[in-house]
Design a protein around this motif. Structure first.
Motif, mmCIF file in Angstrom:
data_model
loop_
_atom_site.group_PDB
_atom_site.id
_atom_site.type_symbol
_atom_site.label_atom_id
_atom_site.label_comp_id
_atom_site.label_asym_id
_atom_site.label_seq_id
_atom_site.Cartn_x
_atom_site.Cartn_y
_atom_site.Cartn_z
ATOM 1 N N SER A 76 23.150 29.968 40.561
ATOM 2 C CA SER A 76 24.660 30.577 40.891
ATOM 3 C C SER A 76 24.820 31.333 39.687
ATOM 4 C CB SER A 76 25.078 28.664 39.927
ATOM 5 O OG SER A 76 24.819 28.069 38.398
ATOM 6 N N GLY A 77 26.082 31.773 38.917
ATOM 7 C CA GLY A 77 26.382 33.009 37.944
ATOM 8 C C GLY A 77 28.077 32.935 37.635
ATOM 9 N N SER A 78 28.504 33.220 36.645
ATOM 10 C CA SER A 78 29.859 33.495 36.309
ATOM 11 C C SER A 78 30.189 34.829 36.418
ATOM 12 C CB SER A 78 29.383 33.081 34.812
ATOM 13 O OG SER A 78 28.535 33.786 33.434
ATOM 14 N N CYS A 79 31.809 35.134 35.982
ATOM 15 C CA CYS A 79 31.493 36.240 35.559
ATOM 16 C C CYS A 79 33.335 36.048 35.283
ATOM 17 C CB CYS A 79 31.808 37.498 36.840
ATOM 18 S SG CYS A 79 32.829 36.412 37.940
ATOM 19 N N THR A 80 34.391 37.410 35.134
ATOM 20 C CA THR A 80 35.377 36.831 35.023
ATOM 21 C C THR A 80 36.369 37.506 36.334
ATOM 22 O OG1 THR A 80 35.875 39.417 34.510
ATOM 23 C CG2 THR A 80 34.845 37.944 32.738
ATOM 24 N N ILE A 81 37.679 36.435 35.775
ATOM 25 C CA ILE A 81 38.306 37.193 37.465
ATOM 26 C C ILE A 81 38.721 37.907 37.415
ATOM 27 C CG2 ILE A 81 40.872 36.682 37.790
ATOM 28 C CD1 ILE A 81 41.524 33.515 36.640
ATOM 29 N N MET A 82 38.809 39.441 36.327
ATOM 30 C CA MET A 82 39.084 40.618 36.971
ATOM 31 C C MET A 82 37.510 41.429 37.772
ATOM 32 S SD MET A 82 39.013 43.889 35.097
ATOM 33 C CE MET A 82 37.897 43.510 34.323
ATOM 34 N N GLU A 83 36.915 40.348 37.142
ATOM 35 C CA GLU A 83 35.188 41.314 38.623
ATOM 36 C C GLU A 83 35.219 40.120 39.335
ATOM 37 O OE1 GLU A 83 32.150 41.740 34.188
ATOM 38 O OE2 GLU A 83 32.523 39.422 35.611
ATOM 39 N N TYR A 84 35.582 39.354 39.562
ATOM 40 C CA TYR A 84 35.543 38.432 40.856
ATOM 41 C C TYR A 84 36.114 39.395 42.188
ATOM 42 C CZ TYR A 84 36.207 35.192 44.146
ATOM 43 O OH TYR A 84 36.044 34.364 45.446
ATOM 44 N N ASP A 85 37.890 39.023 41.560
ATOM 45 C CA ASP A 85 38.452 40.251 42.150
ATOM 46 C C ASP A 85 38.337 41.499 42.758
ATOM 47 O OD1 ASP A 85 39.326 37.666 41.925
ATOM 48 O OD2 ASP A 85 41.347 38.541 41.077
ATOM 49 N N LEU A 86 37.203 42.561 41.951
ATOM 50 C CA LEU A 86 37.176 43.254 41.770
ATOM 51 C C LEU A 86 35.913 43.357 43.171
ATOM 52 C CD1 LEU A 86 37.251 45.382 38.878
ATOM 53 C CD2 LEU A 86 38.677 45.397 41.001
#
Length: 210
Positions: A76-86
């Protein structure tokens, strides 16, 4: 038919151009919105692994909980919504490469035309029903990470299999308990019979003495 071949090629090229324009628009919109909300990403393998560990070690086992926590931390990890959509847009763009290679072989090497129409229709359907299209074109607010229907189906199937296995185990335990109870009753009946025989023998010997 040369006309049909040209139509199939034009339709497929139009689909590829439309898909690329859509992905360019998604990247532009994601960066312009710049949503920096943090989300937690769970690898689909993590859920499957945790279920397997839980079934192998038992839900109340401390070692099993430790293994599940380790698997969850590594997968598991974490990221921002912008990074995820990209990243989703990049993954979607990479997914166009394999069909293009297969269609090049089927069309230009084997002379088949139907795969071009099929890929164009299925590609447009996947594009219209994709979460990125729902978010950036239709304006819907979908939860991230997007749901993976295939993994959900696999998860449901595994849960159903585990429930069936538990039910079978419970049935086997009930059968064993019933068998043990029958054996115990039979043993008690045999003891009662032996006691009756001993009592009859004692009565007979008492009569002989008299």
């Amino acid at each position: 038919n040369v006309k049909v071949i040209k139509m199939a090629r034009f339709a497929f090229l139009a689909y590829l151009v439309l898909a690329q324009l859509f992905l360019i628009y998604v990247r532009y919109r994601a960066k312009s919105i710049g949503d920096t909300t943090e989300i937690t990403l769970h690898n689909p393998i993590s859920n499957l692994l945790q279920n397997q560990v839980a079934g192998a070690t038992g839900s109340g086992n401390g070692a099993g909980d430790m293994v599940k926590n380790l698997a969850n931390s590594f997968l598991s990890g974490s990221c921002t919504i912008m990074e995820y959509d990209l990243s989703q847009a990049k993954s979607m763009n990479s997914g166009l490469l394999i069909p293009m290679i297969m269609l090049w072989f089927l069309h230009f090497k084997m002379g088949q035309v139907q795969p071009l129409f099929f890929q164009t229709a299925s590609g447009l359907k996947d594009l219209l029903f994709s979460p990125l299209f729902q978010v950036y074109v239709l304006g819907r607010n979908l939860e991230r990470p997007f749901k993976n229907k295939k993994m959900e189906q696999m998860q449901e199937q595994m849960n159903a299999e585990e429930e069936l296995a538990e039910m079978d185990k419970d049935d086997d335990d009930d059968e064993e308990e019933s068998t043990d109870m029958d054996d115990s009753d039979e043993y008690d009946s045999d003891e009662d019979t032996d006691d009756d025989d001993d009592s009859d023998g004692y009565d007979d010997s008492s009569d002989d003495d008299n």
